[in-house]
Design a protein around this motif. Structure first.
Motif, PDB file in Angstrom:
ATOM      1  N   ASP A   1      -0.310  38.198 -88.671  1.00 15.48           N
ATOM      2  CA  ASP A   1       0.185  38.047 -90.046  1.00 15.48           C
ATOM      3  C   ASP A   1      -0.993  37.582 -90.902  1.00 15.48           C
ATOM      4  N   PRO A   2      -0.961  37.851 -92.211  1.00 15.46           N
ATOM      5  CA  PRO A   2      -2.022  37.314 -93.069  1.00 15.46           C
ATOM      6  C   PRO A   2      -2.094  35.801 -92.928  1.00 15.46           C
ATOM      7  N   PHE A   3      -3.307  35.254 -92.990  1.00 14.59           N
ATOM      8  CA  PHE A   3      -3.482  33.813 -92.797  1.00 14.59           C
ATOM      9  C   PHE A   3      -2.752  33.058 -93.903  1.00 14.59           C
ATOM     10  N   ASN A   4      -1.888  32.145 -93.514  1.00 15.22           N
ATOM     11  CA  ASN A   4      -1.073  31.408 -94.474  1.00 15.22           C
ATOM     12  C   ASN A   4      -1.831  30.152 -94.925  1.00 15.22           C
ATOM     13  N   ASN A   5      -1.857  29.909 -96.242  1.00 16.58           N
ATOM     14  CA  ASN A   5      -2.538  28.711 -96.759  1.00 16.58           C
ATOM     15  C   ASN A   5      -1.976  27.421 -96.164  1.00 16.58           C
ATOM     16  N   ARG A   6      -0.743  27.482 -95.699  1.00 13.54           N
ATOM     17  CA  ARG A   6      -0.105  26.297 -95.104  1.00 13.54           C
ATOM     18  C   ARG A   6      -0.996  25.699 -94.016  1.00 13.54           C
ATOM     19  N   GLU A   7      -1.655  26.574 -93.240  1.00 14.68           N
ATOM     20  CA  GLU A   7      -2.503  26.096 -92.145  1.00 14.68           C
ATOM     21  C   GLU A   7      -3.715  25.319 -92.685  1.00 14.68           C
ATOM     22  N   CYS A   8      -4.252  25.751 -93.834  1.00 17.85           N
ATOM     23  CA  CYS A   8      -5.379  25.029 -94.460  1.00 17.85           C
ATOM     24  C   CYS A   8      -4.874  23.719 -95.064  1.00 17.85           C
ATOM     25  N   LEU A   9      -3.718  23.827 -95.742  1.00 18.55           N
ATOM     26  CA  LEU A   9      -3.187  22.667 -96.471  1.00 18.55           C
ATOM     27  C   LEU A   9      -2.718  21.565 -95.525  1.00 18.55           C
ATOM     28  N   HIS A  10      -2.469  21.913 -94.274  1.00 15.75           N
ATOM     29  CA  HIS A  10      -2.056  20.907 -93.292  1.00 15.75           C
ATOM     30  C   HIS A  10      -3.056  19.742 -93.272  1.00 15.75           C
ATOM     31  N   CYS A  11      -4.347  20.077 -93.418  1.00 15.27           N
ATOM     32  CA  CYS A  11      -5.377  19.029 -93.463  1.00 15.27           C
ATOM     33  C   CYS A  11      -5.840  18.745 -94.890  1.00 15.27           C
TER      34      CYS A  11
ATOM     35  N   CYS B   1      -6.425  31.406 -99.705  1.00 13.57           N
ATOM     36  CA  CYS B   1      -7.703  30.684 -99.697  1.00 13.57           C
ATOM     37  C   CYS B   1      -8.817  31.582 -99.171  1.00 13.57           C
ATOM     38  N   LEU B   2      -8.441  32.512 -98.283  1.00 13.50           N
ATOM     39  CA  LEU B   2      -9.455  33.280 -97.559  1.00 13.50           C
ATOM     40  C   LEU B   2      -9.774  34.631 -98.192  1.00 13.50           C
ATOM     41  N   SER B   3      -8.858  35.180 -98.952  1.00 12.23           N
ATOM     42  CA  SER B   3      -9.123  36.550 -99.398  1.00 12.23           C
ATOM     43  C   SER B   3      -8.948  36.708-100.900  1.00 12.23           C
ATOM     44  N   SER B   4      -9.300  35.683-101.635  1.00  5.79           N
ATOM     45  CA  SER B   4      -9.207  35.801-103.095  1.00  5.79           C
ATOM     46  C   SER B   4     -10.568  35.551-103.731  1.00  5.79           C
ATOM     47  N   GLY B   5     -11.601  35.921-103.010  1.00 10.02           N
ATOM     48  CA  GLY B   5     -12.950  35.740-103.534  1.00 10.02           C
ATOM     49  C   GLY B   5     -13.452  34.311-103.409  1.00 10.02           C
ATOM     50  N   CYS B   6     -12.740  33.468-102.640  1.00 13.30           N
ATOM     51  CA  CYS B   6     -13.153  32.053-102.524  1.00 13.30           C
ATOM     52  C   CYS B   6     -13.841  31.773-101.182  1.00 13.30           C
ATOM     53  N   HIS B   7     -13.060  31.801-100.106  1.00 17.09           N
ATOM     54  CA  HIS B   7     -13.617  31.469 -98.778  1.00 17.09           C
ATOM     55  C   HIS B   7     -13.489  32.690 -97.866  1.00 17.09           C
ATOM     56  N   GLU B   8     -14.100  33.783 -98.278  1.00 14.68           N
ATOM     57  CA  GLU B   8     -13.877  35.057 -97.583  1.00 14.68           C
ATOM     58  C   GLU B   8     -14.681  35.203 -96.292  1.00 14.68           C
ATOM     59  N   THR B   9     -15.789  34.455 -96.190  1.00 16.06           N
ATOM     60  CA  THR B   9     -16.631  34.599 -94.998  1.00 16.06           C
ATOM     61  C   THR B   9     -16.107  33.656 -93.919  1.00 16.06           C
TER      62      THR B   9
ATOM     63  N   THR C   1     -10.629  22.745-109.570  1.00 14.69           N
ATOM     64  CA  THR C   1      -9.962  22.279-110.798  1.00 14.69           C
ATOM     65  C   THR C   1     -10.417  23.034-112.044  1.00 14.69           C
ATOM     66  N   ALA C   2     -11.407  23.943-111.891  1.00  9.67           N
ATOM     67  CA  ALA C   2     -11.918  24.680-113.061  1.00  9.67           C
ATOM     68  C   ALA C   2     -10.797  25.495-113.708  1.00  9.67           C
ATOM     69  N   ASP C   3      -9.973  26.099-112.870  1.00 10.21           N
ATOM     70  CA  ASP C   3      -8.829  26.862-113.388  1.00 10.21           C
ATOM     71  C   ASP C   3      -7.561  26.066-113.031  1.00 10.21           C
ATOM     72  N   PRO C   4      -6.829  25.571-114.031  1.00  6.19           N
ATOM     73  CA  PRO C   4      -5.663  24.718-113.710  1.00  6.19           C
ATOM     74  C   PRO C   4      -4.563  25.450-112.937  1.00  6.19           C
ATOM     75  N   ASP C   5      -4.587  26.786-112.968  1.00  3.80           N
ATOM     76  CA  ASP C   5      -3.553  27.537-112.238  1.00  3.80           C
ATOM     77  C   ASP C   5      -3.914  27.766-110.769  1.00  3.80           C
ATOM     78  N   LEU C   6      -5.170  27.499-110.435  1.00  2.00           N
ATOM     79  CA  LEU C   6      -5.651  27.863-109.091  1.00  2.00           C
ATOM     80  C   LEU C   6      -4.951  27.075-107.975  1.00  2.00           C
ATOM     81  N   LEU C   7      -5.001  25.752-108.073  1.00  2.00           N
ATOM     82  CA  LEU C   7      -4.444  24.946-106.978  1.00  2.00           C
ATOM     83  C   LEU C   7      -2.930  25.136-106.812  1.00  2.00           C
ATOM     84  N   PRO C   8      -2.146  25.135-107.915  1.00  2.00           N
ATOM     85  CA  PRO C   8      -0.702  25.394-107.714  1.00  2.00           C
ATOM     86  C   PRO C   8      -0.440  26.736-107.044  1.00  2.00           C
ATOM     87  N   ALA C   9      -1.211  27.757-107.426  1.00  2.00           N
ATOM     88  CA  ALA C   9      -1.012  29.082-106.812  1.00  2.00           C
ATOM     89  C   ALA C   9      -1.409  29.063-105.343  1.00  2.00           C
TER      90      ALA C   9
END
Lengths: 217, 70
Positions: free
Chosen positions: A145-155, A185-193, A169-177
């Protein structure tokens, strides 16, 4: 072998020897003391051995060496030693953001209800494909399954570096989304590697501490 | 050697199954390949369960001497 394994082995040997005595001399169960001994040796101790054995195997299956013991996973183990902080898995492993001994399991388990059970079911599927199926090439392996942010947010959830990081925090919509798993987290141009096992011949590797070398191929 | 008593024979069978199951469990503890858990649960677990069930069956199927009526 680690201490729990040695203790379990000792318990198994003692139990087997006691059972052996009852098999060779079943007449001892005729007395009341023999009946109690029989209950312990033929019922309780085997149950304890089975329970401890299951716990031992489940604990062992969380270990990094265990995951990397199949050759398909070797490049993924090497990717943990890439000398580049932009490589997410390597940065987490080398800086002990995840326990080095349980690096794979910590990120790839599922932190929802019955998540550990689901992870074990996936593991059994891996064993089936490894021994009876056709394992894909390491670079062709994909998550179920696509990697769920829940696994990152656990820590990371609530951590200052995560909640107040300049980029986060640069984009106020980023963290809520991200917290709602609407963007990955992994495939939106942020932590892709992450592992990038197809490109391992182009990167430099960290020699690692003896501990890191022990847990990776 | 197998006992002539049915109860003791069942206990011996239960014990033999349990020893086999424990042997497999011990081998799986030493064996570090991922398939060890499958062998442990699939073969060792079945033998242990069978041994325990035979033992329990031997208990419920044991004939007790009838008590004397006053």
């Amino acid at each position: 072998m680690a201490l729990p394994g040695t203790l379990l082995l000792l318990l198994i040997v003692v139990t087997a020897l006691l059972i052996g005595v009852l098999v060779l001399r079943p007449g001892v169960t005729a007395t009341q003391g023999g009946k109690i001994l029989g209950f312990f040796v033929l019922f309780l101790l085997p149950l304890i051995c089975a329970g401890m054995g299951t716990t031992y195997h489940i604990d062992r299956s969380k270990r990094t060496e265990f995951c990397l013991s199949c050759h398909e996973m070797e490049p993924y183990g090497k990717s943990l030693l890439v000398d580049d902080p932009a490589h997410l898995a390597a940065a987490h492993f080398q800086n002990h953001r995840v326990p080095a001994d349980e690096a794979c399991y910590t990120c790839h388990t599922n932190y929802a209800m019955f998540g550990g059970f689901r992870a074990k079911m996936h593991g059994l599927k891996h064993v089936y494909v490894h021994y009876l199926g056709t394992p894909p090439a390491p670079e062709a392996i994909r998550l179920y399954d696509p990697f769920n942010n829940r696994e990152c947010l656990h820590c990371h959830l609530g951590a200052r570096s995560f909640e107040e990081g300049a980029v986060h925090t640069a984009d106020p919509d980023l963290l809520p989304a991200a917290k709602a798993n609407k963007i990955s987290c992994l495939s939106s141009g942020c932590h892709e590697t992450v592992h990038q096992v197809a490109d391992l011949n182009k990167v430099k590797f960290w020699k690692g501490t003896p501990d890191a070398q022990r847990t990776t191929p | 050697m197998l006992s002539a008593q049915p109860l003791e024979r069942r206990l011996q069978l239960a014990g033999s199954l349990l020893i086999l199951g424990l042997l497999i469990e011990a081998l799986c503890v030493v064996w570090t390949r991922p398939i060890a858990f499958v062998v442990f649960a699939g073969f060792g677990g079945i033998l242990l369960a069978a041994g325990i069930l035979v033992y329990l069956y031997s208990l419920v199927s044991a004939r007790v001497a009838p008590s004397k009526k006053k």
